[in-house]
Design a protein around this motif. Structure first.
Motif, PDB file in Angstrom:
ATOM      1  N   SER A   1      46.201  22.269  58.165  1.00  0.00           N
ATOM      2  CA  SER A   1      46.986  21.078  58.503  1.00  0.00           C
ATOM      3  C   SER A   1      47.205  20.237  57.240  1.00  0.00           C
ATOM      4  CB  SER A   1      46.238  20.249  59.547  1.00  0.00           C
ATOM      5  OG  SER A   1      45.070  19.699  58.961  1.00  0.00           O
ATOM      6  N   GLN A   2      48.125  19.312  57.339  1.00  0.00           N
ATOM      7  CA  GLN A   2      48.378  18.410  56.211  1.00  0.00           C
ATOM      8  C   GLN A   2      47.123  17.608  55.881  1.00  0.00           C
ATOM      9  OE1 GLN A   2      51.066  18.289  54.173  1.00  0.00           O
ATOM     10  NE2 GLN A   2      49.834  16.870  52.967  1.00  0.00           N
ATOM     11  N   GLU A   3      46.407  17.194  56.907  1.00  0.00           N
ATOM     12  CA  GLU A   3      45.173  16.437  56.711  1.00  0.00           C
ATOM     13  C   GLU A   3      44.151  17.278  55.932  1.00  0.00           C
ATOM     14  OE1 GLU A   3      41.552  14.628  59.414  1.00  0.00           O
ATOM     15  OE2 GLU A   3      43.558  14.705  60.296  1.00  0.00           O
ATOM     16  N   ALA A   4      44.027  18.540  56.279  1.00  0.00           N
ATOM     17  CA  ALA A   4      43.094  19.434  55.584  1.00  0.00           C
ATOM     18  C   ALA A   4      43.537  19.634  54.138  1.00  0.00           C
ATOM     19  CB  ALA A   4      42.991  20.770  56.302  1.00  0.00           C
ATOM     20  N   ARG A   5      44.832  19.786  53.906  1.00  0.00           N
ATOM     21  CA  ARG A   5      45.328  19.944  52.528  1.00  0.00           C
ATOM     22  C   ARG A   5      45.066  18.684  51.709  1.00  0.00           C
ATOM     23  NH1 ARG A   5      49.747  23.136  55.029  1.00  0.00           N
ATOM     24  NH2 ARG A   5      50.878  21.189  55.239  1.00  0.00           N
ATOM     25  N   ASP A   6      45.233  17.508  52.331  1.00  0.00           N
ATOM     26  CA  ASP A   6      44.925  16.249  51.632  1.00  0.00           C
ATOM     27  C   ASP A   6      43.435  16.176  51.288  1.00  0.00           C
ATOM     28  OD1 ASP A   6      47.569  15.488  51.856  1.00  0.00           O
ATOM     29  OD2 ASP A   6      47.235  14.144  53.574  1.00  0.00           O
ATOM     30  N   GLN A   7      42.600  16.623  52.221  1.00  0.00           N
ATOM     31  CA  GLN A   7      41.160  16.628  51.987  1.00  0.00           C
ATOM     32  C   GLN A   7      40.825  17.572  50.824  1.00  0.00           C
ATOM     33  OE1 GLN A   7      38.785  17.909  55.324  1.00  0.00           O
ATOM     34  NE2 GLN A   7      36.867  17.273  54.355  1.00  0.00           N
TER      35      GLN A   7
ATOM     36  N   ARG B   1      42.793  18.365  48.295  1.00  0.00           N
ATOM     37  CA  ARG B   1      43.218  17.711  47.043  1.00  0.00           C
ATOM     38  C   ARG B   1      42.194  16.674  46.599  1.00  0.00           C
ATOM     39  NH1 ARG B   1      48.306  18.711  48.973  1.00  0.00           N
ATOM     40  NH2 ARG B   1      48.500  16.793  50.161  1.00  0.00           N
ATOM     41  N   GLU B   2      41.668  15.931  47.533  1.00  0.00           N
ATOM     42  CA  GLU B   2      40.655  14.929  47.202  1.00  0.00           C
ATOM     43  C   GLU B   2      39.370  15.595  46.708  1.00  0.00           C
ATOM     44  OE1 GLU B   2      39.518  11.234  46.359  1.00  0.00           O
ATOM     45  OE2 GLU B   2      41.486  11.717  47.165  1.00  0.00           O
TER      46      GLU B   2
END
Length: 197
Positions: free
Chosen positions: A39-45, A47-48
């Motif tokens: 998910s986009q949320e997982a991809r953002d996580q 990257r962080e």
């Protein structure tokens, strides 16, 4: 399980789609196939986590590089991201902050290196600042010890000097006595040695 009204060929196709879906979910962590399914949320996580991993590694490497022989190996703590990869999220580099026994000058030099190592990262942590403060305190103690040793040595040198002056005065008095006993003229030591030879 889903019931299909299609014939056997249709069922085989449906199973193939299901199997492909399972294969995509079971793709090895970190592969493009696995990352596409996040998910986009997982991809953002992710990257962080990647950013944190880079910062932690740079921070600890700065300590290690500047600490030189006084720094131990880098120890990292990891967090597994949604992609199955491990990311460094914390770390430490042990550093020897003990004084050099019996050598305040070496201790001063060592504590200067320790302090530089503690403050080497771009953003030192509170723990880093505490190590730098400890190095300053140990350095100040070594400087005090060095001053104390220096004044003791000065006193010893002064006593030696006064002792030598006293010996010289005593020898001078003995020479005067010898001069009076042997007729009033002092013979230089070189003349005495040549007379003996």
């Amino acid at each position: 399980m889903r019931r299909s009204t299609q014939g056997q060929a249709g069922a085989a196709q449906a199973e193939g789609v299901e199997e492909a879906g399972v294969q995509a979910e079971a793709a090895p962590p970190g592969t493009p196939a696995a990352e596409r399914n996040l998910s986009q949320e997982a991809r953002d996580q992710i990257r962080e986590l990647q950013k944190t991993d880079m910062q932690v590694r740079q921070h600890e490497q700065a300590h290690k590089t500047v600490g030189g022989p006084y720094a131990g190996g880098i120890r990292l703590e990891y967090t597994t991201g949604p992609d199955g990869r491990r990311y460094a999220t914390a770390g430490e580099v042990p550093i020897d902050v003990s004084p050099v026994r019996g050598d305040p000058e070496a201790t001063i030099t060592k504590m200067e290196v320790v302090k530089r190592a503690a403050l080497a990262p771009a953003e030192p942590s509170p723990q880093d600042r505490a190590v730098a403060s400890q190095a300053d305190a140990t350095k100040a103690q070594a400087q005090s010890e060095l001053r104390s040793n220096s004044s003791t040595e000065d006193e010893s040198r002064q006593a030696d000097s006064e002792g030598r002056q006293g010996e010289a005065a005593s020898l001078s008095a003995q020479a005067k006595q010898a001069q009076a006993a042997y007729g009033g003229s002092a013979t230089p030591a070189a003349t005495i040695f040549s007379l003996i030879a």
